[in-house]
Design a protein around this motif. Structure first.
Motif, short mmCIF file in Angstrom:
data_model
loop_
_atom_site.label_atom_id
_atom_site.label_comp_id
_atom_site.label_asym_id
_atom_site.label_seq_id
_atom_site.Cartn_x
_atom_site.Cartn_y
_atom_site.Cartn_z
N ARG A 49 0.83 -1.21 0.00
CA ARG A 49 0.00 0.00 0.00
C ARG A 49 0.87 1.27 0.00
O ARG A 49 0.54 2.25 -0.67
CB ARG A 49 -0.94 0.00 1.19
CG ARG A 49 -2.03 -1.04 1.08
CD ARG A 49 -3.00 -0.96 2.25
NE ARG A 49 -3.90 -2.09 2.26
CZ ARG A 49 -4.94 -2.27 1.45
NH1 ARG A 49 -5.21 -1.37 0.54
NH2 ARG A 49 -5.69 -3.34 1.55
N ARG A 50 1.97 1.23 0.73
CA ARG A 50 2.87 2.37 0.76
C ARG A 50 3.47 2.62 -0.63
O ARG A 50 3.53 3.76 -1.11
CB ARG A 50 3.99 2.15 1.77
CG ARG A 50 4.87 3.37 1.97
CD ARG A 50 5.89 3.19 3.07
NE ARG A 50 5.25 2.90 4.35
CZ ARG A 50 5.51 1.81 5.08
NH1 ARG A 50 6.40 0.93 4.69
NH2 ARG A 50 4.89 1.62 6.23
N ALA A 51 3.89 1.56 -1.28
CA ALA A 51 4.45 1.69 -2.63
C ALA A 51 3.41 2.26 -3.60
O ALA A 51 3.73 3.12 -4.42
CB ALA A 51 4.97 0.34 -3.13
N ALA A 52 2.18 1.79 -3.49
CA ALA A 52 1.12 2.30 -4.36
C ALA A 52 0.90 3.79 -4.11
O ALA A 52 0.73 4.57 -5.07
CB ALA A 52 -0.17 1.53 -4.12
N SER A 53 0.94 4.20 -2.87
CA SER A 53 0.69 5.61 -2.56
C SER A 53 1.84 6.51 -3.00
O SER A 53 1.63 7.69 -3.26
CB SER A 53 0.42 5.79 -1.07
OG SER A 53 1.59 5.63 -0.31
N LEU A 54 3.04 5.98 -3.10
CA LEU A 54 4.21 6.78 -3.49
C LEU A 54 4.48 6.80 -4.99
O LEU A 54 5.31 7.58 -5.45
CB LEU A 54 5.45 6.26 -2.77
CG LEU A 54 5.47 6.46 -1.25
CD1 LEU A 54 6.69 5.77 -0.64
CD2 LEU A 54 5.47 7.94 -0.92
N CYS A 55 3.77 5.97 -5.74
CA CYS A 55 4.00 5.93 -7.19
C CYS A 55 3.60 7.26 -7.82
O CYS A 55 2.44 7.66 -7.74
CB CYS A 55 3.20 4.79 -7.81
SG CYS A 55 3.38 4.71 -9.61
N PRO A 56 4.54 7.96 -8.47
CA PRO A 56 4.22 9.27 -9.03
C PRO A 56 3.23 9.21 -10.20
O PRO A 56 2.58 10.21 -10.50
CB PRO A 56 5.57 9.82 -9.48
CG PRO A 56 6.46 8.65 -9.61
CD PRO A 56 5.95 7.61 -8.65
N ASN A 57 3.11 8.07 -10.83
CA ASN A 57 2.18 7.94 -11.95
C ASN A 57 0.91 7.17 -11.57
O ASN A 57 0.07 6.93 -12.43
CB ASN A 57 2.86 7.25 -13.13
CG ASN A 57 3.96 8.11 -13.69
OD1 ASN A 57 3.74 9.26 -14.03
ND2 ASN A 57 5.17 7.57 -13.76
N ALA A 58 0.80 6.78 -10.31
CA ALA A 58 -0.38 6.07 -9.80
C ALA A 58 -0.74 4.85 -10.64
O ALA A 58 -1.90 4.65 -11.02
CB ALA A 58 -1.56 7.03 -9.68
N VAL A 59 0.26 4.03 -10.94
CA VAL A 59 0.01 2.85 -11.77
C VAL A 59 -0.25 1.59 -10.95
O VAL A 59 -0.64 0.57 -11.52
CB VAL A 59 1.18 2.60 -12.75
CG1 VAL A 59 1.43 3.81 -13.61
CG2 VAL A 59 2.44 2.17 -12.04
N ILE A 60 -0.05 1.65 -9.65
CA ILE A 60 -0.24 0.48 -8.79
C ILE A 60 -1.61 0.59 -8.14
O ILE A 60 -1.91 1.57 -7.46
CB ILE A 60 0.84 0.38 -7.70
CG1 ILE A 60 2.22 0.34 -8.34
CG2 ILE A 60 0.60 -0.82 -6.82
CD1 ILE A 60 3.36 0.48 -7.35
N ARG A 61 -2.42 -0.43 -8.35
CA ARG A 61 -3.75 -0.47 -7.74
C ARG A 61 -3.82 -1.69 -6.82
O ARG A 61 -3.43 -2.79 -7.22
CB ARG A 61 -4.83 -0.55 -8.80
CG ARG A 61 -6.23 -0.42 -8.22
CD ARG A 61 -7.25 -0.33 -9.30
NE ARG A 61 -7.20 -1.57 -10.08
CZ ARG A 61 -8.19 -2.01 -10.85
NH1 ARG A 61 -9.27 -1.31 -10.97
NH2 ARG A 61 -8.08 -3.13 -11.49
N ILE A 62 -4.28 -1.47 -5.62
CA ILE A 62 -4.44 -2.54 -4.64
C ILE A 62 -5.91 -2.94 -4.64
O ILE A 62 -6.79 -2.10 -4.43
CB ILE A 62 -4.03 -2.09 -3.22
CG1 ILE A 62 -2.59 -1.58 -3.23
CG2 ILE A 62 -4.24 -3.20 -2.22
CD1 ILE A 62 -1.53 -2.60 -3.59
N ILE A 63 -6.16 -4.21 -4.87
CA ILE A 63 -7.52 -4.73 -4.89
C ILE A 63 -7.70 -5.61 -3.66
O ILE A 63 -6.99 -6.61 -3.52
CB ILE A 63 -7.79 -5.54 -6.18
CG1 ILE A 63 -7.54 -4.66 -7.40
CG2 ILE A 63 -9.20 -6.11 -6.17
CD1 ILE A 63 -7.45 -5.43 -8.70
N ASP A 64 -8.61 -5.23 -2.79
CA ASP A 64 -8.88 -6.03 -1.60
C ASP A 64 -9.79 -7.19 -2.00
O ASP A 64 -10.79 -7.00 -2.69
CB ASP A 64 -9.53 -5.18 -0.52
CG ASP A 64 -8.56 -4.19 0.07
OD1 ASP A 64 -7.41 -4.60 0.37
OD2 ASP A 64 -8.91 -3.01 0.23
#
Length: 66
Positions: A49-64
């Motif tokens: 989740r931290r990595a997703a929030s720090l991605c400058p291009n917002a390419v990481i999505r976390i699916i619960d």
């Protein structure tokens, strides 16, 4: 939890690999994100989740998932 990447938008900033090297790497070809484990164990969910929030291009999505 499942990690989904929008590869078309990744620009290879590398914040994900620096933040959570257990989950992310960068391609040797173009530097874009490579997911090492798209269904991380519970102990790696916070780094994911931290990595997703720090991605400058917002390419990481976390699916619960249940």
């Amino acid at each position: 939890m499942k990690i989904h990447i929008d590869h078309d938008r990744c620009r290879g900033a590398g914040q994900c690999a620096l933040t959570a090297p257990e989950l992310f790497d960068q391609s040797d070809d173009d530097g874009t994100v490579v997911v090492l484990d798209d269904r991380p164990p519970p102990e790696l969910r916070i780094p994911a989740r931290r990595a997703a929030s720090l991605c400058p291009n917002a390419v990481i999505r976390i699916i619960d998932e249940p």
